[in-house]
Design a protein around this motif. Structure first.
Motif, PDB file in Angstrom:
ATOM      1  N   GLU A  50      25.623  36.312  30.748  1.00  0.00           N
ATOM      2  CA  GLU A  50      25.377  35.523  29.536  1.00  0.00           C
ATOM      3  C   GLU A  50      26.644  35.396  28.707  1.00  0.00           C
ATOM      4  O   GLU A  50      26.929  34.340  28.132  1.00  0.00           O
ATOM      5  N   TYR A  51      27.416  36.479  28.641  1.00  0.00           N
ATOM      6  CA  TYR A  51      28.672  36.440  27.879  1.00  0.00           C
ATOM      7  C   TYR A  51      29.634  35.435  28.498  1.00  0.00           C
ATOM      8  O   TYR A  51      30.259  34.646  27.789  1.00  0.00           O
ATOM      9  N   ARG A  52      29.744  35.438  29.817  1.00  0.00           N
ATOM     10  CA  ARG A  52      30.659  34.499  30.491  1.00  0.00           C
ATOM     11  C   ARG A  52      30.227  33.064  30.237  1.00  0.00           C
ATOM     12  O   ARG A  52      31.077  32.203  29.978  1.00  0.00           O
ATOM     13  N   GLN A  66      33.772  43.425  40.754  1.00  0.00           N
ATOM     14  CA  GLN A  66      35.220  43.604  40.751  1.00  0.00           C
ATOM     15  C   GLN A  66      35.722  43.986  39.362  1.00  0.00           C
ATOM     16  O   GLN A  66      36.583  44.853  39.210  1.00  0.00           O
ATOM     17  N   ILE A  67      35.168  43.334  38.356  1.00  0.00           N
ATOM     18  CA  ILE A  67      35.571  43.645  36.982  1.00  0.00           C
ATOM     19  C   ILE A  67      35.205  45.083  36.636  1.00  0.00           C
ATOM     20  O   ILE A  67      35.992  45.803  36.011  1.00  0.00           O
ATOM     21  N   ALA A  68      34.024  45.509  37.049  1.00  0.00           N
ATOM     22  CA  ALA A  68      33.600  46.881  36.792  1.00  0.00           C
ATOM     23  C   ALA A  68      34.591  47.872  37.391  1.00  0.00           C
ATOM     24  O   ALA A  68      34.942  48.883  36.765  1.00  0.00           O
ATOM     25  N   ALA A  69      35.058  47.592  38.596  1.00  0.00           N
ATOM     26  CA  ALA A  69      36.033  48.473  39.244  1.00  0.00           C
ATOM     27  C   ALA A  69      37.376  48.413  38.515  1.00  0.00           C
ATOM     28  O   ALA A  69      38.030  49.442  38.321  1.00  0.00           O
ATOM     29  N   ASP A  70      37.780  47.217  38.096  1.00  0.00           N
ATOM     30  CA  ASP A  70      39.070  47.038  37.422  1.00  0.00           C
ATOM     31  C   ASP A  70      39.160  47.822  36.118  1.00  0.00           C
ATOM     32  O   ASP A  70      40.224  48.312  35.744  1.00  0.00           O
ATOM     33  N   VAL A  71      38.039  47.922  35.402  1.00  0.00           N
ATOM     34  CA  VAL A  71      38.076  48.559  34.076  1.00  0.00           C
ATOM     35  C   VAL A  71      37.603  50.004  34.099  1.00  0.00           C
ATOM     36  O   VAL A  71      37.452  50.639  33.052  1.00  0.00           O
ATOM     37  N   GLY A  72      37.362  50.538  35.288  1.00  0.00           N
ATOM     38  CA  GLY A  72      37.022  51.949  35.389  1.00  0.00           C
ATOM     39  C   GLY A  72      35.565  52.288  35.200  1.00  0.00           C
ATOM     40  O   GLY A  72      35.214  53.452  34.970  1.00  0.00           O
ATOM     41  N   LEU A  73      34.675  51.298  35.324  1.00  0.00           N
ATOM     42  CA  LEU A  73      33.251  51.556  35.161  1.00  0.00           C
ATOM     43  C   LEU A  73      32.515  51.678  36.500  1.00  0.00           C
ATOM     44  O   LEU A  73      31.298  51.847  36.528  1.00  0.00           O
ATOM     45  N   GLY A  74      33.252  51.543  37.578  1.00  0.00           N
ATOM     46  CA  GLY A  74      32.690  51.827  38.901  1.00  0.00           C
ATOM     47  C   GLY A  74      31.851  50.727  39.501  1.00  0.00           C
ATOM     48  O   GLY A  74      32.276  50.048  40.431  1.00  0.00           O
ATOM     49  N   THR A  75      30.658  50.507  38.972  1.00  0.00           N
ATOM     50  CA  THR A  75      29.730  49.552  39.567  1.00  0.00           C
ATOM     51  C   THR A  75      29.309  48.482  38.565  1.00  0.00           C
ATOM     52  O   THR A  75      29.388  48.681  37.351  1.00  0.00           O
ATOM     53  N   LEU A  78      38.329  39.596  30.892  1.00  0.00           N
ATOM     54  CA  LEU A  78      38.304  39.177  32.297  1.00  0.00           C
ATOM     55  C   LEU A  78      37.168  38.183  32.543  1.00  0.00           C
ATOM     56  O   LEU A  78      37.324  37.230  33.323  1.00  0.00           O
ATOM     57  N   LEU A  79      36.033  38.395  31.895  1.00  0.00           N
ATOM     58  CA  LEU A  79      34.923  37.453  32.030  1.00  0.00           C
ATOM     59  C   LEU A  79      35.282  36.095  31.444  1.00  0.00           C
ATOM     60  O   LEU A  79      34.881  35.050  31.969  1.00  0.00           O
ATOM     61  N   GLU A  80      36.051  36.097  30.367  1.00  0.00           N
ATOM     62  CA  GLU A  80      36.439  34.848  29.706  1.00  0.00           C
ATOM     63  C   GLU A  80      37.515  34.095  30.483  1.00  0.00           C
ATOM     64  O   GLU A  80      37.497  32.865  30.546  1.00  0.00           O
ATOM     65  N   ARG A  81      38.473  34.838  31.072  1.00  0.00           N
ATOM     66  CA  ARG A  81      39.699  34.192  31.534  1.00  0.00           C
ATOM     67  C   ARG A  81      39.920  34.283  33.038  1.00  0.00           C
ATOM     68  O   ARG A  81      40.954  33.849  33.537  1.00  0.00           O
ATOM     69  N   SER A  82      38.982  34.844  33.783  1.00  0.00           N
ATOM     70  CA  SER A  82      39.158  34.937  35.229  1.00  0.00           C
ATOM     71  C   SER A  82      37.865  34.565  35.935  1.00  0.00           C
ATOM     72  O   SER A  82      36.834  34.366  35.305  1.00  0.00           O
ATOM     73  N   GLU A  83      37.945  34.482  37.248  1.00  0.00           N
ATOM     74  CA  GLU A  83      36.768  34.179  38.058  1.00  0.00           C
ATOM     75  C   GLU A  83      36.297  35.420  38.819  1.00  0.00           C
ATOM     76  O   GLU A  83      35.475  35.316  39.729  1.00  0.00           O
ATOM     77  N   ARG A  84      36.800  36.583  38.462  1.00  0.00           N
ATOM     78  CA  ARG A  84      36.373  37.805  39.122  1.00  0.00           C
ATOM     79  C   ARG A  84      34.875  38.003  38.956  1.00  0.00           C
ATOM     80  O   ARG A  84      34.314  37.717  37.908  1.00  0.00           O
TER      81      ARG A  84
END
Length: 286
Positions: A275-277, A248-257, A238-244
């Motif tokens: 840094e990864y993005r 939002q990404i944390a919520a999408d993948v079940g990590l909450g915050t 998601l970090l590579e291929r989206s602008e979320r």
């Protein structure tokens, strides 16, 4: 893929393989001068024949100049002959692990893994494990999206842990990795929802204790370690291929915050989501 592939050997020309096919070796060992990573293929009778001194010297020289050396299957014997595996972990095809340990006693041979990454020297088990190792290298070089794309083209598993057990003959054959494949696939489609050991075991229709033990045998991870890495992998893509945003990404993948995502991201990958993005994002993102 931004790689240029060359086949090199002790001398250019046709090389007859143990399978009866001939392979065109276009370049000599001087091709190693520019290589970022050099793959050493498996070969027959590795426990009986030493690799040519010219090859050993060229590999040492390339490594000293920064080339990563990756051995596929019995190619580990040629890599061990360079001395670059001394004191390091390594693996090879299960049929040859004892011979590798006996021939090179300073190498820490691990017969129960698919591949071993020691940074500048890498080794893998059989030919299929070589694919796992190559996908692992792709993930590190180009990111998880590129690795997943390559896996789809190969119709291969996107990611198998290097710590996953090699398949070895048993009195009652059981293909490792397939016992809970349906449960792993099910979990991958609900990473944004709660996933506990009890939930996973219930889906697999076994006790939590049995599920935990057999899951670790198959994957090299405990169930919850596997779930966390799966969530981090989705976050990477998601970090590579989206602008979320990170929250939002944390919520999408079940990590909450976002804080939770940053904590586990750094623990597993040694870097931050931001840094990864910056390193792997396709184009500019907000």
């Amino acid at each position: 893929m931004p790689y240029e592939v060359k086949v090199c050997g002790a001398k250019p020309g046709l090389v007859t393989g143990g399978d009866g096919l001939s392979y065109h070796v276009a370049d000599g060992l001087d091709a190693l001068e520019w290589a970022d990573v050099a793959f050493i293929p498996g070969y027959r009778r590795p426990d009986q024949e030493d690799p040519p001194a010219t090859v050993v010297g060229a590999l040492r020289h390339a490594h000293a100049n920064g080339t990563r050396l990756a051995a596929i299957s019995t190619g580990a014997f040629a890599l061990a002959a360079t001395g670059l595996l001394d004191g390091k972990r390594a693996t090879t095809h299960w049929h040859y692990t004892r011979q590798l340990a006996a021939r090179y006693p300073t190498v820490k041979v691990d017969e129960n893994v698919l591949f071993v990454d020691e940074g500048s020297v890498l080794t893998s088990a059989g030919a299929a494990s070589g694919i796992d190792l190559c996908l692992h290298i792709l993930r590190g070089d180009l990111g998880v999206a590129a690795s997943n794309h390559a896996a789809r083209r190969l119709v291969a598993a996107p990611y198998r842990s290097g710590g996953q057990a090699q398949y070895v003959p048993r009195s009652v054959p059981e293909p490792l990795g397939e016992r809970f494949a349906a449960t792993r696939e099910w979990a991958l489609h609900r990473l944004g929802k709660p996933l506990t050991l009890e939930i996973l075991a219930r889906h697999a229709k076994v006790s939590p204790r049995t599920f935990s033990r057999r899951f670790a045998e198959d994957t090299g991870y405990t169930p919850m370690q596997w779930v966390m890495r799966a969530r981090i992998d989705v976050a990477r893509e998601l970090l590579e291929r989206s602008e979320r945003g990170v929250e939002q990404i944390a919520a999408d993948v079940g990590l909450g915050t976002g804080a939770n995502l940053r904590l586990h991201f750094r623990r597993i990958l040694g870097t931050t989501p931001t840094e990864y993005r910056h390193t792997f994002a396709q184009g500019e993102v907000a």
